[in-house]
Design a protein around this motif. Structure first.
Motif, PDB file in Angstrom:
ATOM      1  N   GLY A  69       0.785  -1.216   0.000  1.00 35.67           N
ATOM      2  CA  GLY A  69       0.000   0.000   0.000  1.00 35.67           C
ATOM      3  C   GLY A  69       0.820   1.270   0.000  1.00 35.67           C
ATOM      4  N   ASN A  70       2.054   1.214  -0.526  1.00 30.09           N
ATOM      5  CA  ASN A  70       2.887   2.416  -0.582  1.00 30.09           C
ATOM      6  C   ASN A  70       3.311   2.692  -2.027  1.00 30.09           C
ATOM      7  OD1 ASN A  70       5.003   0.610  -1.137  1.00 30.09           O
ATOM      8  ND2 ASN A  70       5.562   0.463   1.034  1.00 30.09           N
ATOM      9  N   LEU A  71       4.185   3.662  -2.201  1.00 24.36           N
ATOM     10  CA  LEU A  71       4.579   4.099  -3.542  1.00 24.36           C
ATOM     11  C   LEU A  71       5.325   3.018  -4.323  1.00 24.36           C
ATOM     12  CD1 LEU A  71       5.708   7.777  -2.774  1.00 24.36           C
ATOM     13  CD2 LEU A  71       3.605   7.009  -3.898  1.00 24.36           C
ATOM     14  N   LEU A  72       5.889   2.056  -3.628  1.00 22.20           N
ATOM     15  CA  LEU A  72       6.633   1.001  -4.321  1.00 22.20           C
ATOM     16  C   LEU A  72       5.722  -0.036  -4.973  1.00 22.20           C
ATOM     17  CD1 LEU A  72       9.605   0.322  -1.867  1.00 22.20           C
ATOM     18  CD2 LEU A  72       9.675   1.510  -4.066  1.00 22.20           C
ATOM     19  N   ASP A  73       4.448  -0.048  -4.615  1.00 19.91           N
ATOM     20  CA  ASP A  73       3.539  -1.057  -5.171  1.00 19.91           C
ATOM     21  C   ASP A  73       3.486  -0.981  -6.687  1.00 19.91           C
ATOM     22  OD1 ASP A  73       3.014  -1.926  -2.655  1.00 19.91           O
ATOM     23  OD2 ASP A  73       0.900  -1.326  -2.616  1.00 19.91           O
ATOM     24  N   GLY A  74       3.448   0.211  -7.243  1.00 18.84           N
ATOM     25  CA  GLY A  74       3.397   0.348  -8.694  1.00 18.84           C
ATOM     26  C   GLY A  74       4.613  -0.244  -9.366  1.00 18.84           C
ATOM     27  N   VAL A  75       5.788  -0.029  -8.769  1.00 20.40           N
ATOM     28  CA  VAL A  75       7.030  -0.597  -9.316  1.00 20.40           C
ATOM     29  C   VAL A  75       6.983  -2.119  -9.235  1.00 20.40           C
ATOM     30  CG1 VAL A  75       9.531  -0.725  -9.031  1.00 20.40           C
ATOM     31  CG2 VAL A  75       8.337   1.462  -8.698  1.00 20.40           C
ATOM     32  N   LYS A  76       6.538  -2.646  -8.100  1.00 27.09           N
ATOM     33  CA  LYS A  76       6.464  -4.106  -7.930  1.00 27.09           C
ATOM     34  C   LYS A  76       5.544  -4.728  -8.969  1.00 27.09           C
ATOM     35  CE  LYS A  76       7.301  -3.989  -2.933  1.00 27.09           C
ATOM     36  NZ  LYS A  76       6.689  -4.213  -1.596  1.00 27.09           N
ATOM     37  N   LYS A  77       4.397  -4.132  -9.196  1.00 27.78           N
ATOM     38  CA  LYS A  77       3.456  -4.677 -10.180  1.00 27.78           C
ATOM     39  C   LYS A  77       4.030  -4.608 -11.587  1.00 27.78           C
ATOM     40  CE  LYS A  77       0.016  -2.133  -8.539  1.00 27.78           C
ATOM     41  NZ  LYS A  77      -1.334  -1.529  -8.389  1.00 27.78           N
ATOM     42  N   ALA A  78       4.681  -3.505 -11.920  1.00 32.41           N
ATOM     43  CA  ALA A  78       5.253  -3.360 -13.256  1.00 32.41           C
ATOM     44  C   ALA A  78       6.367  -4.377 -13.496  1.00 32.41           C
ATOM     45  CB  ALA A  78       5.770  -1.940 -13.442  1.00 32.41           C
ATOM     46  N   VAL A  79       7.239  -4.551 -12.517  1.00 35.84           N
ATOM     47  CA  VAL A  79       8.332  -5.520 -12.656  1.00 35.84           C
ATOM     48  C   VAL A  79       7.781  -6.933 -12.762  1.00 35.84           C
ATOM     49  CG1 VAL A  79      10.320  -6.550 -11.497  1.00 35.84           C
ATOM     50  CG2 VAL A  79      10.038  -4.057 -11.516  1.00 35.84           C
ATOM     51  N   ALA A  80       6.815  -7.266 -11.904  1.00 31.19           N
ATOM     52  CA  ALA A  80       6.224  -8.601 -11.932  1.00 31.19           C
ATOM     53  C   ALA A  80       5.590  -8.900 -13.285  1.00 31.19           C
ATOM     54  CB  ALA A  80       5.193  -8.753 -10.820  1.00 31.19           C
ATOM     55  N   LEU A  81       4.827  -7.956 -13.811  1.00 30.19           N
ATOM     56  CA  LEU A  81       4.183  -8.182 -15.112  1.00 30.19           C
ATOM     57  C   LEU A  81       5.204  -8.287 -16.230  1.00 30.19           C
ATOM     58  CD1 LEU A  81       1.036  -5.868 -14.849  1.00 30.19           C
ATOM     59  CD2 LEU A  81       1.083  -8.377 -14.956  1.00 30.19           C
TER      60      LEU A  81
END
Length: 357
Positions: free
Chosen positions: A205-217
């Motif tokens: 639930g923080n700003l890193l979530d977007g990065v994590k989702k992008a890297v995972a995808l």
């Protein structure tokens, strides 16, 4: 005289049945490892034994079993158990003991690249291999000099949990593809993150979530673009139980009419395989053509691990995904094990009469 003869014949049958029941009641739970086929890892086997149970330690797990005890005849049927991602034979030992108590032999293959000793290739890479590993585990049992004479392998039961539940659905006639896994994660990465990423990381639930989702995808799109259907036929398997199965990548039409009797166990608070993407979809597809063996509304993903892995041996993320939710009554899992036993008894027994078609 005829009535006396019939009465004597019935008495002999009853005496024989009582003797068998008594021998099973007195028998221990044998435990052995046999070599896998074609370079597979070992197959762990639980079975009725004439030897008494003793305390055994396997890693952090304390078991009661007769290590390499002499096998004795049970009910003549085999059940194969497929462990979950990163799993081992010990987290299903309570179920195995319950099955052995009813006379079954239980075999647990070690799934390559997705077990506690080697968790290097979980997910779709392992899912492709697993059904054939189950077939080769049956072959290994068929070649074992001590166990094979005690079994009839024309009707084998199969139980799988989590990733093992994915294997179970495959062996019930389901087909899936890595491309469907990719499509699921593209559509639901935030809502089913643990399915798509596993234990590598989590959303906080923080700003890193977007990065994590992008890297995972990015990784998922690169690795899982194969649209070829994955399926595996195993005619010896005659009944399947899938516990909290991974199922988002299945063609649900292929599960609308299972090849064999199929039962499911569901957990309402599953945080690893969110039910609406997995078990709920399977149940919607097969409707009244499959059985809900146990619906556990207050259970988490790890409810079917029995005994559960010690929390101090898991990462904080694994403990959250596998741990029991507050208020969950784990004592009910003994009754769930017995329902699994009864399901396999219903669909695998009795053995056919000699000479019968």
């Amino acid at each position: 005289m005829k009535q006396l003869h019939i009465h004597h014949h019935v008495s002999l049958i009853l005496a024989g049945l009582l003797a068998v029941c008594a021998s099973l009641a007195q028998a221990g739970t044998g435990l052995m490892e046999i070599p896998g086929m074609q370079g597979d890892g070992p197959v762990t086997v639980y079975y009725p034994s004439s030897a008494p149970d003793e305390a055994l330690q396997r890693g952090p797990f304390s078991l009661q079993a007769a290590w390499q005890g002499a096998p004795v005849a049970g009910n003549g049927r085999l059940v194969v158990v497929s462990h979950g991602s990163g799993g081992n034979p010990w987290v299903h030992s309570d179920l195995a003991r319950a099955l052995v108590g009813a006379g079954f032999v239980v075999a647990l293959p070690e799934h390559a690249g997705d077990n506690a000793k080697d968790p290097s290739t979980p997910g779709p890479e392992s899912w492709k291999r697993r059904p054939a590993e189950v077939s080769r585990a049956i072959d290994a049992i068929a070649k074992d000099a001590a166990l094979a004479p005690l079994l009839s392998l024309d009707r084998v039961g199969m139980y799988g949990m989590s990733a093992g539940g994915h294997t179970a659905l495959s062996l019930a006639g389901g087909r899936w593809s890595p491309a469907l896994f990719r499509q699921h994660c593209e559509a639901h990465i935030a809502d089913d993150f643990a399915t798509c990423v596993g234990l590598a990381t989590e959303l906080k639930g923080n700003l890193l979530d977007g990065v994590k989702k992008a890297v995972a995808l990015g990784v998922i799109r690169q690795r899982f673009d194969d649209a070829a259907w994955q399926a595996h036929g195993e005619p010896r398997i005659a009944a399947v139980v899938a516990g909290v199965p991974a199922a988002a990548d299945f063609d649900m039409e292929s599960l609308a009419r299972p090849r064999v009797p199929l039962a499911l166990i569901t957990s309402g608070h599953d945080l690893w395989l969110v039910p609406r993407f997995h078990s709920d979809r399977v149940l919607q597809a097969c409707a009244d053509r499959c059985t809900v063996l146990a619906a556990l509304p207050d259970a988490g993903h790890g409810a079917l691990l029995s005994p559960p892995p010690p929390r101090d041996r898991m990462s904080a993320l694994a403990a959250r995904l596998l741990g029991d939710p507050p208020g969950f009554d784990r004592s009910q899992m003994r009754a769930v094990d017995l329902r699994i036993v009864r399901y396999f008894e219903q669909h695998l027994l009795p053995l056919p009469r000699r000479g019968a078609p």
